[in-house]
Enzyme design. Sequence first.
Site, PDB file in Angstrom:
ATOM      1  N   SER A 451      -7.536  -3.884  -2.139  1.00  0.00           N
ATOM      2  CA  SER A 451      -8.277  -2.634  -2.093  1.00  0.00           C
ATOM      3  C   SER A 451      -9.785  -2.851  -2.199  1.00  0.00           C
ATOM      4  CB  SER A 451      -7.803  -1.689  -3.207  1.00  0.00           C
ATOM      5  OG  SER A 451      -6.543  -1.153  -2.866  1.00  0.00           O
ATOM      6  N   SER A 571      -0.117  -4.011   4.527  1.00  0.00           N
ATOM      7  CA  SER A 571      -1.201  -3.800   3.558  1.00  0.00           C
ATOM      8  C   SER A 571      -1.598  -2.328   3.513  1.00  0.00           C
ATOM      9  CB  SER A 571      -2.403  -4.671   3.893  1.00  0.00           C
ATOM     10  OG  SER A 571      -2.807  -4.491   5.218  1.00  0.00           O
ATOM     11  N   ASN A 574       1.101  -0.592   1.390  1.00  0.00           N
ATOM     12  CA  ASN A 574       1.443  -1.022   0.040  1.00  0.00           C
ATOM     13  C   ASN A 574       0.296  -1.531  -0.823  1.00  0.00           C
ATOM     14  OD1 ASN A 574       4.395  -0.742   0.311  1.00  0.00           O
ATOM     15  ND2 ASN A 574       4.106  -2.336   1.856  1.00  0.00           N
ATOM     16  N   TYR A 575      -0.844  -1.858  -0.228  1.00  0.00           N
ATOM     17  CA  TYR A 575      -1.886  -2.512  -1.023  1.00  0.00           C
ATOM     18  C   TYR A 575      -3.227  -1.796  -1.038  1.00  0.00           C
ATOM     19  CZ  TYR A 575       1.177  -6.486  -1.599  1.00  0.00           C
ATOM     20  OH  TYR A 575       2.224  -7.293  -1.948  1.00  0.00           O
ATOM     21  N   LEU A 576      -3.466  -0.977  -0.031  1.00  0.00           N
ATOM     22  CA  LEU A 576      -4.790  -0.376   0.070  1.00  0.00           C
ATOM     23  C   LEU A 576      -4.775   1.028  -0.515  1.00  0.00           C
ATOM     24  CD1 LEU A 576      -5.598  -1.631   3.659  1.00  0.00           C
ATOM     25  CD2 LEU A 576      -6.260  -2.629   1.464  1.00  0.00           C
TER      26      LEU A 576
END
Length: 617
Positions: A451, A571, A574-576
Site C-alpha cells: 500500500s 495485489s 488483497n494488498y492495496l
Amino acid sequence: MATCYFNLSVTIKLNHCHVAPFLVSFVFSKLYLEFMFNFLLQIQFAVAMPSFASLWNWACLWEEAKYEDGVKWKFLEHKGPHFPPEYQPLPDNVHFYYNGNIVKLSLAAEEVALFYAQMLDHEYTTKEVFRNNFFKDWRKEMTLEERMLITDLSKCDFGELHAMHVEKVEARKAMNKEDKLVIKEANQRIVDEYGFCMLDNHRERIGNFKIEPPGLFRGRGEHPKQGYLKKRIQPEDVIINCGKGSRVPEPPAGHRWKEVRYDNTVTWLASWTENVQGSCKYIMLNPSSKLKGEKDWEKYEVARRLKSCVDRIRLQYQQDLKSKQMVNRQRAVALYFIDVLALRAGNEKEEGETADTVGCCSLRVEHITLYDRLEGSDCVVEFDFLGKDCIRYYNKVPVTKRVFKNLKLFMENKEPGDDLFDRLNTGLLNKHLSSLMPGLTAKVFRTYNASITLQEQLRKLTAVTKLLSYNRANRAVAVLCNHQRAPPKTFDQSMANLQSKIEVRREQLTLAKSELTLAKKEVKGHCSDSKLLALVERKKKAVQRCEEQIMKMEVQATDREENKQIALGTSKLNYLDPRISIAWCKNMEVPLEKIYNKSQRDKFAWAVDMTQTDFIF
DNA sequence: TACCTGACTTAGGAGCGGAGTG
DNA sequence: CACTCCGCTCCTAAGTCAGGTA
C-alpha cells in the site's frame, strides 16, 4: 508444471535502506515508453458502469453496536448449500474398452473413468504421479470383478468417453441464443434461491454457495496427491451453521445433515471435510458483505498502524542482527527479508503431503546463493525458490554487510537441504512481532509495503498520464509481491498474429508512401489540377493512417509483452488499501470505474463510502 | 513446547461472454 | 457475420495464523 517456472529477473539496489520501492523505480525506468499513454487512453477500460450506489451506508453501519468478543453475528438464516447434479450414466453407444474389449463398468467406476476421460487433453494426464494416483483411487471404486480385470492403465481406452465429452462441449458452444438464455435463467434461479442469506437484518450475497463437484484432484506444481479422487459430497457430510431461531435449511429429499450447529463466533454457513487432504471447506459470504468488508478495513488499519512504528521496528531488527543469541539474529534476518522483499512468512509443511514450496522461515540453504561481488554490487544474495502455488521467486539482491555475514554464518556446516533459519519458525516470529505492536504479524508487512508503495508511486508520477500512472504503480506492487501468471496459452500465437499484422501494415505503408510520391510528382507537372491535389491529400491521409495504426499495434505488442507474466489483480484485491486508489481517483478526477470493475467496487463499498480526497494511508 | 486443526485470506487458472475487427 | 481477444466471474487450492491439546 512447466508453466510455473518464470524468470522475473529484477535486480534491485538496497544500499543501507529498507524500503521496497527501490524495486519500483527500476521497473519504471525499464518498462515503459511514453507513447503508451495515448494508446491506453484509446483502449480505456472495459465498460462504464451506471453510477455506483453503495449497498451500505457504511458510515452508519460502523455505528451499529459492536458485539462482545468473538461474536460475529446475532442472526443468520440461509437455504444451505446447493448440490451438484447426480451423475448421468453413459448412453449405450459410448463404450469403455479394456485391452481392446468393451467393458461395461459399474456406475461408480464409470463416473470416475469419465473424470479421467474429460481431462485427457490436459497435461495432467501425461504425468506419472497423476496417472498412478488416479488409477489407485479408481480401482477402489471398482467392483471386485472389475478390479480383477482392470490392472493396467495403459490398456484402458477412454477414447469414446473423451469424444463424447468433447462433443458435449462443442454442442454447448454451438447452442442458439434461446437455449442459452434458458440455461442462464435456470442458473439465475439457483442464485436467487441459494445465493443469499440474511445476516443481522441485512440480505447478503454468499460467496460460494455451491458444493464442490466430485472430480480428480488438481494440485498445483509437483503435488504428490494430484490425480486422487475428490469424492462427491453428500448432505450427510455437511455441517450447517445458522442462527438460533432461524429457519434451518432443508436437506435434499431423503437426506439429513451431518450436524446443525448455532455458532455465532464463526462466519461460515456450512462446512465439510474434503477427502484428499483432509482439510475443511467452508461456505462463506461474498467480499461485498459487511462482515468481510469490516475485516478488510481492519486489515488495512493494522497496516496503517505499522506505518507509525515501522521505523522503530526496523531499527530494532538492525540491532538484533548483532545479537548474541542465534535465534534473534535469524529472526532479524528473516524480518529483513519479509520487510524488504515482501516474502511470505513460510510455515512448515508436512513433507510428502504437498508440493515442495517455501516462504521466508522455511527457506533452505539450497534456495540462496551468496556472492561477495556480483554485477557491480557487493554482498549479493541470489534467491531461487518455489513459493505459494509453485510460483518461482528469482531475485538477486544486494544486502547490507551485516545481513550478508549473518547469512554466511547460518549456512556454515549445513547441507543444501537444511533449513537456513534452523532456530526460527513462524510462530516464534509472529510472537515477537505481536510484542512490538498489537496485531502485527508477518503478512502485515506485505500489506503495508504494497500500500505504501502504491501511494508513493502515485504521488511521484505525473498527473499528465493518469491511468497509465495508476497501472504502473499497480504493476510495481505486483512485481514486489511476485504476483505472476502463466503466459496465456495462446500468447505466442497471438503475439505472432500481431507481428504479422504489423508487417502487413508496414508493406501498405511503403506502398502508400510511393503512391504519395508519385501523386506529388504529377501535381508538379500540372500544378493547378484540383483533382490531382485532392489525390495527394488522400494519399497523405492514407500514409498517416498507416503510421498511426502501426504505432498503435506496436504499443499494444509492447504492453502485452510486459504484462505477459505479471498479474495485477491479486495485489489490487488483497494488498492495496482501496482508500488510496479512491482518493487518487477523486483528486485526479478519474472515474472510479476506470480503476475498479463492478465486483471490485462492491467489495470496496466500505472504502467508497468513507474516503475523502485527503486520505493518507 | 511441539503439534494439530479450524477458520479465514490470498492465489492463479478455467471458462465464458461480450466487444472489437476484418 | 465469423473470429479473435480480453476482462470478468467462478472455482478451489494453498497459504497464514491462532488457539487448543498432549
